[in-house]
Design a protein around this motif. Sequence first.
Motif, PDB file in Angstrom:
ATOM      1  N   TRP A   4       0.820  -1.218   0.000  1.00 28.16           N
ATOM      2  CA  TRP A   4       0.000   0.000   0.000  1.00 28.16           C
ATOM      3  C   TRP A   4       0.853   1.267   0.000  1.00 28.16           C
ATOM      4  O   TRP A   4       0.416   2.314  -0.499  1.00 28.16           O
TER       5      TRP A   4
ATOM      6  N   ASN B  72       5.331   2.932  -4.538  1.00 29.74           N
ATOM      7  CA  ASN B  72       5.017   3.391  -5.890  1.00 29.74           C
ATOM      8  C   ASN B  72       5.308   2.252  -6.868  1.00 29.74           C
ATOM      9  O   ASN B  72       5.625   1.134  -6.464  1.00 29.74           O
TER      10      ASN B  72
ATOM     11  N   LYS C 133      -5.374   0.192  -4.965  1.00 27.47           N
ATOM     12  CA  LYS C 133      -6.011   1.507  -5.083  1.00 27.47           C
ATOM     13  C   LYS C 133      -7.126   1.627  -4.060  1.00 27.47           C
ATOM     14  O   LYS C 133      -7.697   0.635  -3.606  1.00 27.47           O
TER      15      LYS C 133
ATOM     16  N   VAL D  88      -3.962   5.202   4.288  1.00 28.40           N
ATOM     17  CA  VAL D  88      -3.353   5.410   2.973  1.00 28.40           C
ATOM     18  C   VAL D  88      -4.462   5.586   1.950  1.00 28.40           C
ATOM     19  O   VAL D  88      -5.431   4.807   1.918  1.00 28.40           O
TER      20      VAL D  88
ATOM     21  N   ARG E 226      -4.954   6.030  -2.227  1.00 29.54           N
ATOM     22  CA  ARG E 226      -4.328   5.978  -3.554  1.00 29.54           C
ATOM     23  C   ARG E 226      -5.440   6.120  -4.583  1.00 29.54           C
ATOM     24  O   ARG E 226      -6.304   5.242  -4.708  1.00 29.54           O
ATOM     25  N   GLU E 227      -5.420   7.226  -5.306  1.00 32.18           N
ATOM     26  CA  GLU E 227      -6.492   7.492  -6.257  1.00 32.18           C
ATOM     27  C   GLU E 227      -5.958   8.350  -7.402  1.00 32.18           C
ATOM     28  O   GLU E 227      -4.784   8.737  -7.408  1.00 32.18           O
ATOM     29  N   THR E 228      -6.836   8.649  -8.349  1.00 34.52           N
ATOM     30  CA  THR E 228      -6.477   9.493  -9.494  1.00 34.52           C
ATOM     31  C   THR E 228      -7.365  10.716  -9.492  1.00 34.52           C
ATOM     32  O   THR E 228      -8.592  10.613  -9.411  1.00 34.52           O
TER      33      THR E 228
ATOM     34  N   ALA F 132      -1.910  10.582 -10.624  1.00 28.03           N
ATOM     35  CA  ALA F 132      -1.938   9.641  -9.506  1.00 28.03           C
ATOM     36  C   ALA F 132      -1.643  10.409  -8.225  1.00 28.03           C
ATOM     37  O   ALA F 132      -0.656  11.137  -8.133  1.00 28.03           O
TER      38      ALA F 132
ATOM     39  N   ASP G  36      -1.166   9.886  -4.127  1.00 32.20           N
ATOM     40  CA  ASP G  36      -0.956   8.948  -3.018  1.00 32.20           C
ATOM     41  C   ASP G  36      -0.754   9.745  -1.737  1.00 32.20           C
ATOM     42  O   ASP G  36       0.128  10.616  -1.668  1.00 32.20           O
TER      43      ASP G  36
END
Length: 646
Positions: free
Chosen positions: A330, A333, A401, A413, A415-417, A422, A424
């Motif tokens: 998680w 990169n 993600k 954590v 993690r998305e767009t 991207a 994080d």
Amino acid sequence: MSLAWYVNRLRAMSPAEILHRVGERAKKSSARGKIEGWERYQTTGAPPRLAGLLENLKNAPDAVKSEIAAASSFILSGQFVALGVVWPERSGERLFSADVWRLDPVTGGSWPGSEKYCFDIPYRHERTLGDIKYVWEFNRLQFLQPLAADAALTGNRRAVEAIEAAVESWYAANPPFRGLGWNSGIELGLRAISLLIVTTLCGELLSPETVNRIRAILHAHMVWMARYPSRFSSANNHLVAEVAGEFLIALAMPELPLAAKLDAKGRKVLAVEAEKQILMDGVGAEQSPTYGAFTAEFILLCSFVARASGKPLAGQIDTRLKAFAGHIAWLSNCDGRVPGICDDDEGRVLTLSRHEPAYAASVCAAIAGYLGEPAIGPRPPELDLRDALLRSPLTGATAPKGLKTFADGGYTVVRETKHGRALDIVFDHAPLGYLSIAAHGHADALSVVVAVDGEPLLVDPGTYLYHSGGAWRDWFRGTRAHNTLNIDGADQSTMSGAFNWSHKAMTKLDTVSGADSWSVSASHDGYQKRFGTIHRRTLTSTADGFAILDQLDGTPNRTAEIVFQLSPQFDAKVDGGAVLIERNGAVIATLSWKEAGAIDITAGGNIGEGGWYSPSFGVKVEAKRISWRGKVTAEGVTCNFALTQA
């Protein structure tokens, strides 16, 4: 030795620990002159061998074998680089003089050698000779590992001769319990493992004299580690290193008097410590991803060798190793790099003796190899010795993600767009550190680290130095260097030594909700006693990034500073009340505050003046530090982090 250090250290100890320390001090004093000298540790026999490793090395992919050959060639050229420092180059014909084991490569000074009883060397507060960390690093003998692997694969005689010269020189210069090579158990554990790797991989190529010297060194190391174990507030990664060293020597040399006892001890302690030092959700208890990987690698190597020997360790160890790999997945990169959080001194167990930019992910790939499963997360493109010895898969998996909260370890954590980029985010609502001294923790409660398009943008400042760091050591682990709020420049937790804290902020995860409109809120009490306030921070998803709401419960309208430390690759400037964050001249993101405040952006300078970033141990570089200073009202202060369109 500093009186203040002793007083603060005692304050962190329970009555049971104080009693243990008094007994340990007496035991060290009474041993002077009684258990020294090589004669009592002499033992003849075959090269000690750890099961399963040589077979894996011979079957390693060609790409890994090429890296082994390159690392061996570099070492044979007389070069050594570690902890951000280049050692003086040595002649290939004289790689290991007697003085090289005492050399501080930064100051050029020589630390005490065999003329000094090991426990009489006051290294913690030494400033003239330098930082003992550098001297210990060379004495770990980890540069012998790639030489042994190269010799095993190619029969390289120069590598064999270099190993024999190193062992002969170290043996002569460092008799048992004399000099700086014998004053820290973790160093003995790591050195023992290096020598076991040597005899396992190329022992049949070594002379009987070299094998017997190594056997004596290992025997003496076993006695030392069994006699002076790390306990109580010191029972962190140091304890695991010592027990791993004892256990592996016991497996490789079962004829030694202590072997059976330490085999049984190792199986018990490793099972217990795996569950203590790797939390249920996979977070390392010391809070540092790299220290977590360090501990995991010790346990992993012991688990692999025990299983290959036909007597596996307890099953819960595999469960915790897999959980750790899931946590690192998680954080990683696409190249396996993880954010720097808390201390990192670049400790490794199996190594080609060179810098590893993605150590934690490499260990996790090795965990997958050991478990016989596909990698859980990304693996680094760099290859290392553990890939060969533990059969790591050479391909990784895509990073997960979404939103994941590690409630036991204290991290959320995301993690998305957003806007085609991207994004994080790691939100730290973790405890300060592990055990009563929290040795490797930073005062970073409620800090946020952010990567955009896989590149670190808002960063933890790093570690820089340990014993010789002085005020810089304090800065890099202090609150003002981290991406959180501070009051009057005070640290949330109170330092009482380079590896000790007298007051620890307590954190609490208040709420968390997932999905696209995610939100997470946490608080800490580090400022309650001194300033009568609880710091509460809430992160909320926005259409183009996220918002940070900082509140001070109990004391409205107090002036505070909110800090964001940039990675050196990024620049920043104020434009119309907002901060534009740029990379290579292009705006990547903006920071803006709803409330009025003074914004300052400064890099470098004296301690506290501007931003500094330590990309690796021993190195610090200037980097922009963004500071907002103003009144925090009852409603709080909101900062918006917005990404530009890719």
